[in-house]
Design a protein around this motif. Structure first.
Motif, PDB file in Angstrom:
ATOM      1  N   ALA A  47       0.832  -1.188   0.000  1.00 53.82           N
ATOM      2  CA  ALA A  47       0.000   0.000   0.000  1.00 53.82           C
ATOM      3  C   ALA A  47       0.876   1.250   0.000  1.00 53.82           C
ATOM      4  N   GLU A  48       1.966   1.190   0.735  1.00 55.02           N
ATOM      5  CA  GLU A  48       2.863   2.347   0.810  1.00 55.02           C
ATOM      6  C   GLU A  48       3.503   2.642  -0.536  1.00 55.02           C
ATOM      7  N   ASP A  49       3.940   1.558  -1.174  1.00 48.90           N
ATOM      8  CA  ASP A  49       4.585   1.748  -2.462  1.00 48.90           C
ATOM      9  C   ASP A  49       3.643   2.393  -3.448  1.00 48.90           C
ATOM     10  N   LYS A  50       2.390   1.976  -3.383  1.00 48.27           N
ATOM     11  CA  LYS A  50       1.440   2.469  -4.382  1.00 48.27           C
ATOM     12  C   LYS A  50       1.014   3.901  -4.104  1.00 48.27           C
ATOM     13  N   LYS A  51       0.513   4.120  -2.880  1.00 48.87           N
ATOM     14  CA  LYS A  51      -0.126   5.416  -2.646  1.00 48.87           C
ATOM     15  C   LYS A  51       0.702   6.341  -1.768  1.00 48.87           C
ATOM     16  N   LYS A  52       1.796   5.896  -1.286  1.00 51.75           N
ATOM     17  CA  LYS A  52       2.619   6.684  -0.385  1.00 51.75           C
ATOM     18  C   LYS A  52       1.884   7.038   0.910  1.00 51.75           C
ATOM     19  N   LYS A  53       0.831   6.331   1.202  1.00 51.12           N
ATOM     20  CA  LYS A  53       0.250   6.524   2.530  1.00 51.12           C
ATOM     21  C   LYS A  53      -0.255   5.182   3.044  1.00 51.12           C
ATOM     22  N   SER A  54      -0.143   4.996   4.358  1.00 49.79           N
ATOM     23  CA  SER A  54      -0.436   3.673   4.878  1.00 49.79           C
ATOM     24  C   SER A  54      -1.934   3.510   5.122  1.00 49.79           C
ATOM     25  N   GLN A  55      -2.443   2.307   4.862  1.00 49.41           N
ATOM     26  CA  GLN A  55      -3.829   1.967   5.158  1.00 49.41           C
ATOM     27  C   GLN A  55      -3.868   1.410   6.569  1.00 49.41           C
ATOM     28  N   THR A  56      -4.420   2.138   7.495  1.00 48.47           N
ATOM     29  CA  THR A  56      -4.522   1.570   8.839  1.00 48.47           C
ATOM     30  C   THR A  56      -5.666   0.571   8.851  1.00 48.47           C
ATOM     31  N   PRO A  57      -5.620  -0.383   9.783  1.00 51.78           N
ATOM     32  CA  PRO A  57      -6.728  -1.351   9.851  1.00 51.78           C
ATOM     33  C   PRO A  57      -8.062  -0.648  10.051  1.00 51.78           C
ATOM     34  N   LEU A  58      -8.036   0.479  10.777  1.00 51.64           N
ATOM     35  CA  LEU A  58      -9.290   1.186  11.047  1.00 51.64           C
ATOM     36  C   LEU A  58      -9.883   1.725   9.752  1.00 51.64           C
TER      37      LEU A  58
END
Lengths: 370, 319
Positions: A47-58
């Motif tokens: 997810a980081e590589d793609k969007k440069k922002k992390s997907q939190t579980p929430l």
């Protein structure tokens, strides 16, 4: 954002509710269970590589929730219900035309005849009309006003009970799970007794026997006015009966969590028990607390309506959905509408909370689905 | 096994002790002197003192509690305040059979309809049969019993007026007798009473059956070439019943909770209705007796489910 707060160790993933709450996981699920960190980290990296922002579980869970149509509909219904209950009475009493009463031969404004306690003796058992949007009851009170007051009562009781439930349940549950010892023993014994003693029976005894004493509080504004005084007892009684369940869920979750590596890491890095509980345990209990309390709101609303229906809750000049149903039971032969209408409203709100709770569970814990 | 049961029995005695203490204290600290209520508008201090003494209300609380326990062990619940000199046992003797009858039939309906529906849903998983029955049971389960009762009564009234019948929508027939008249009285409350539990059993047995159908031994049985009928009823069904057996004991608790609404709305003179009347008229001996009886019923239901669990599944031992 989430990562910056806890850079020392891998991010905790949301732990699933304990087995008692969800059907047992499938074998495939069990395999996934054994390697949660691996799955989670690689997903995070992607997810980081793609969007440069992390997907939190929430945010992941909320995204799943937004895609669940039934949950969204239920959520909308609940928001509408609260809006109507809170702002409805004010708007409704101020938009009606003046009414010339034949009995008293005076002109009265809509703020009076649409008040939920006002009786118009010559306007009994009417169907819906422009003046009374949902008709009138057996002594000429506006059913729509009474309904909105009843909705407000049910929401208020639910909020009070849930606040106590969450505060006490989480506090006792975390302490029992984290420290064990006498708190755990106390919780187990208390739960045993509460499970053996049917909640509704406890409520009936409490409200029925202490109710007359509480009625003397009726000159306190808001709490006491309109026969609402007994709701204090009803809320307290309900809170006493529901918190053990919440505490048990929280305890089970805490037992699982405290074996996790991130807790160990926090302890190694010198965090005190207080910090571990407040910063690392409680945020991870969020999902289970939200699910359990949403499902519990439905039960609270049912119990309040039920106690009022038995004549032990809200007292007559006041209104509650249960009291409206009970008022109407004597006239069901010729005026079924008066019983049917509050029953339908109750069904809608109870189903909305139940389905929303189910949706939340699916969103926060996708594996619990069959 | 024996150790486990002894442990459960000790826990049970503790629970019953707590229940009696709670009931006693609620009655003891309750406002309003029942004797004054009984004498009504004619206060008479001499008579009041005499009655207080004859009901043992002038003793300190621990002596009253001790008397209460001693009488309880002799199944003597004292006399009612409301109808003077009427033994509480009489009142219980009249109302308890009605509640037991109601609960018995409700349980039969829950298991007798709920389990087959759940099993069929599991066998036809994800077809329209499954989705329909599961949606319906989810809705029924989510609804409070009093709303179901009101809807049932409205339905009966509507049918009566439309077709000119005279099907009763409240009261109860003669306990444990089933003439056509009695059946007319009893059918609706029993169905409503059973409905919520039925939905619960349906959902539970579906989950349980699906779980079992995924097991390796079911696959083995199929691989051996057994008839589907044999696989389903011999191998799967029996094992799917295990979790259900334990729930039957626990459902006594749900039945007790539901009884208050069913009996109150359908005006059935059962034990829950008697409790409500007694609470409203501050008739403490009756309240204490019914509370203790209902609580003991629930506790024994729990015990029964524990015993069944150990009998059915020998792997479970005392922790």
């Amino acid at each position: 954002m989430e990562k910056e707060r806890s850079p020392k160790f891998s991010k905790p993933n949301f732990i699933q509710p304990e087995g008692s709450m969800v059907p047992p996981a499938t074998p495939q699920g069990a395999i996934l269970d054994e390697a949660p960190a691996l799955v989670d980290e690689s997903a995070l990296k992607d997810a980081e590589d793609k969007k440069k922002k992390s997907q939190t579980p929430l945010s992941e869970s909320l995204r799943r929730l937004r895609h669940d149509k039934r949950a969204v509909v239920c959520f909308t219904v609940i928001v509408l219900y609260i809006l109507v209950a809170v702002f409805g009475p004010f708007i409704y009493t101020h938009i009606g035309a003046d009414y010339k009463s034949d009995i008293s031969n005076t002109t009265i404004s809509s703020t009076i005849y649409r008040d939920f306690t006002h009786q118009e003796p010559d306007r009994k058992h009417e169907g819906p009309s422009a003046q009374y949007w949902l008709g009138t009851d057996s002594i000429g009170r506006d059913l729509f006003s009474r309904l909105m007051q009843g909705m407000l009562i049910s929401i208020s009781v639910a909020v009070i009970v849930e606040i106590i439930d969450i505060v006490v349940g989480v506090a006792v549950g975390v302490l029992a799970g984290y420290y064990g010892g006498w708190i755990d023993f106390f919780l187990a014994r208390f739960t045993d007794v509460m499970f053996a003693f049917p909640g509704i029976l406890f409520l009936i005894l409490l409200v029925g026997i202490l109710g007359p004493r509480i009625d003397t509080l009726s000159n306190i504004p808001v709490i006491g006015a309109n026969g609402n005084a007994r709701l204090v007892l009803v809320s307290l009684g309900l809170a006493v009966t529901v918190w053990p369940t919440m505490a048990r869920y929280v305890r089970g979750q805490t037992l699982q969590l405290k074996e996790q590596q991130f807790i160990e890491a926090a302890r190694t890095s010198g965090a005190s028990d207080l910090i571990i509980i407040l910063r690392h345990l409680v945020p991870n209990l969020l999902s289970i607390v939200i699910i359990a309390s949403t499902l519990n709101i439905a039960n609270t609303i049912i119990s309040e309506a039920g106690i009022s229906l038995l004549g032990l809750g809200v007292q007559p000049p006041g209104s509650s959905i249960g009291l409206m149903i009970s008022d109407a039971t004597s006239y069901m032969q010729y005026h079924p509408w008066e019983a049917l209408m509050p029953a339908i409203v109750l069904i809608i709100i109870v189903l909305a909370f139940s389905f929303l709770g189910d949706g939340l569970r699916d969103a926060f814990d996708p594996r619990s689905k069959d | 096994m024996v150790k486990f049961l002894v442990k459960r029995l000790l826990g049970l005695i503790f629970v019953i002790f707590c229940v009696t203490l709670i009931t006693f204290l609620i009655g003891y600290y309750a406002p309003g002197n029942p004797i004054q209520v009984m004498l009504g508008d004619h206060p008479n201090p001499a008579l009041e003192a005499q009655l207080m003494h004859s009901y043992g209300l002038d003793l300190p609380w621990y002596q009253q509690y001790w008397n209460f326990i001693v009488h309880l062990l002799h199944f003597n619940f004292g006399t009612s305040y409301k109808t003077i000199n009427r033994p509480v046992n009489d009142i219980i003797g009249e109302s308890l059979p009605i509640s037991l009858e109601l609960g018995f039939w409700a349980l039969i309906i829950q298991v007798g309809i709920g389990v087959p529906v759940g099993i069929i849903s599991a066998l036809k998983a994800n077809t329209w049969v499954d989705t329909t029955s599961m949606s319906v049971s989810l809705i029924i389960y989510a609804l409070p019993p009093f709303v179901l009762s009101i809807l049932a009564q409205l339905l009966i009234i509507w049918l009566d007026t439309t077709f000119g019948g005279s099907w009763p929508n409240s009261q109860w027939g003669v306990p444990w007798q089933y003439s056509w008249m009695d059946i007319q009285y009893k059918l609706a409350p029993i169905l409503v009473y059973g409905a919520a539990g039925m939905a619960y059993f349906a959902r539970l047995s579906r989950t349980s059956m699906l779980e079992v159908l995924r097991q390796d031994y079911v696959r083995t049985a199929r691989a051996k070439g057994l008839y589907e009928r044999v696989v389903v009823y011999r191998h799967a069904f029996r094992n799917a019943l295990i979790p259900l057996i334990t729930i039957i004991g626990l459902s006594v608790g749900f039945l007790v909770a539901g009884a208050f609404f069913i009996e109150s709305i359908f005006q059935i003179p059962g034990i829950a209705n008697v409790t409500l009347d007694a609470v409203n008229s501050l008739d403490y001996p009756v309240v204490q007796a019914t509370t203790v009886i209902l609580a003991i019923g629930v506790v024994f239901g729990n015990l029964l489910s524990d015993i069944c669990y150990t009998l059915v599944d020998p792997r479970i031992k005392a922790e």
